[in-house]
Scaffold this active site. Sequence first.
Site, PDB file in Angstrom:
ATOM      1  N   ARG A  68      49.766  65.119  38.180  1.00  0.00           N
ATOM      2  CA  ARG A  68      48.720  64.444  38.940  1.00  0.00           C
ATOM      3  C   ARG A  68      47.720  65.445  39.535  1.00  0.00           C
ATOM      4  O   ARG A  68      46.523  65.171  39.616  1.00  0.00           O
ATOM      5  CB  ARG A  68      49.362  63.612  40.059  1.00  0.00           C
ATOM      6  CG  ARG A  68      48.588  62.400  40.442  1.00  0.00           C
ATOM      7  CD  ARG A  68      49.346  61.582  41.470  1.00  0.00           C
ATOM      8  NE  ARG A  68      50.290  60.652  40.902  1.00  0.00           N
ATOM      9  CZ  ARG A  68      49.947  59.434  40.462  1.00  0.00           C
ATOM     10  NH1 ARG A  68      48.711  59.034  40.524  1.00  0.00           N
ATOM     11  NH2 ARG A  68      50.861  58.628  39.977  1.00  0.00           N
ATOM     12  N   ASN A 110      36.268  52.318  48.874  1.00  0.00           N
ATOM     13  CA  ASN A 110      37.011  51.501  47.917  1.00  0.00           C
ATOM     14  C   ASN A 110      36.721  50.039  48.215  1.00  0.00           C
ATOM     15  O   ASN A 110      36.432  49.674  49.350  1.00  0.00           O
ATOM     16  CB  ASN A 110      38.516  51.759  48.052  1.00  0.00           C
ATOM     17  CG  ASN A 110      39.323  50.944  47.056  1.00  0.00           C
ATOM     18  OD1 ASN A 110      38.983  50.884  45.852  1.00  0.00           O
ATOM     19  ND2 ASN A 110      40.381  50.294  47.507  1.00  0.00           N
ATOM     20  N   HIS A 112      38.494  46.256  47.855  1.00  0.00           N
ATOM     21  CA  HIS A 112      39.782  45.605  47.646  1.00  0.00           C
ATOM     22  C   HIS A 112      39.578  44.091  47.704  1.00  0.00           C
ATOM     23  O   HIS A 112      38.905  43.601  48.615  1.00  0.00           O
ATOM     24  CB  HIS A 112      40.775  46.047  48.728  1.00  0.00           C
ATOM     25  CG  HIS A 112      42.125  45.439  48.548  1.00  0.00           C
ATOM     26  ND1 HIS A 112      42.990  45.847  47.560  1.00  0.00           N
ATOM     27  CD2 HIS A 112      42.749  44.418  49.203  1.00  0.00           C
ATOM     28  CE1 HIS A 112      44.093  45.118  47.609  1.00  0.00           C
ATOM     29  NE2 HIS A 112      43.973  44.253  48.604  1.00  0.00           N
TER      30      HIS A 112
HETATM   31  C1  GRF Z   1      37.863  44.207  41.788  1.00  0.00           C
HETATM   32  O1  GRF Z   1      38.432  42.964  42.091  1.00  0.00           O
HETATM   33  C2  GRF Z   1      38.102  45.177  42.901  1.00  0.00           C
HETATM   34  O2  GRF Z   1      38.140  44.575  44.155  1.00  0.00           O
HETATM   35  C3  GRF Z   1      39.448  45.747  42.557  1.00  0.00           C
HETATM   36  O3  GRF Z   1      39.456  45.840  41.155  1.00  0.00           O
HETATM   37  C4  GRF Z   1      38.567  44.887  40.607  1.00  0.00           C
HETATM   38  C5  GRF Z   1      37.607  45.632  39.745  1.00  0.00           C
HETATM   39  O4  GRF Z   1      36.749  44.757  39.045  1.00  0.00           O
HETATM   40  N1  GRF Z   1      39.662  46.994  43.241  1.00  0.00           N
HETATM   41  P1  GRF Z   1      35.440  45.340  38.343  1.00  0.00           P
HETATM   42  O5  GRF Z   1      35.926  46.382  37.342  1.00  0.00           O
HETATM   43  O6  GRF Z   1      34.558  45.900  39.379  1.00  0.00           O
HETATM   44  O7  GRF Z   1      34.837  44.156  37.642  1.00  0.00           O
END
Ligand code: GRF
Length: 219
Positions: A68, A110, A112
């Site tokens: 990693r 990020n 989520h």
């Molecule tokens: C999204 O739902 C985001 O919140 C999560 O992964 C998904 C990514 O979707 N972390 P995309 O690749 O941006 O369409």
Amino acid sequence: MQRRRVAVLISGRGSNMAALIEAAKDRDFPAEIVLVLSNRPDAGGLATAQANGIATAVVDHKTYGRDRAAFEQALQAELVKHRIELVCLAGFMRILTPWFVGQWQERMLNIHPALLPSFKSLDTHQRALDTGVKLHGATVHFVVPEMDSGPIIAQGAVAVRDDDTEATLAARVIAVEHRIYPLALRLVAAGRVHVAGGRCHIDGAAAPEQALVVPDDQA
Ligand code: GRF
């Protein structure tokens, strides 16, 4: 205005990445997307980025096996090479070590698909349905070593309907994601977000309306 140089890290389709690219086409947007970096060579978002004239790079985690640290050093080298100032994780499906996170403290965001701190990790929409919450949504936060934690920059909520399925709920949440991620990046890139005591404070916004999307239509 000096626009902040941003890398978006993806693993898949990259619809949030596309939303950030669209927002940054506005010359007044305080950030420009200069690199899209994927850990998967087959990520659909790479083609979207290229079609928008944005540099792409692949650092395939499989090449590094269990190492990693070497994988993250390769990621970091790409970011340094492109003189990146802010990193946006957008569906980037690798756990990052404290070393990497430490390189980007309060400079890595990020998104989520849940109203954190509820429903960390995966399968958020199904778990929201199973739990029976009436509000669900999405969160943009600064990345800290603990997964799906870190100071919250922006949130958007959707009402959960009785007849929702995982797919219908996901469709409404992703639409909110595409609104709040550009909003959060705009605030951070403009230098308006300050972290104190584990909370984000937004300059010039006594009320949270500039970082909050609430359901305006229950239909
Ligand atoms: C999204 O739902 C985001 O919140 C999560 O992964 C998904 C990514 O979707 N972390 P995309 O690749 O941006 O369409």
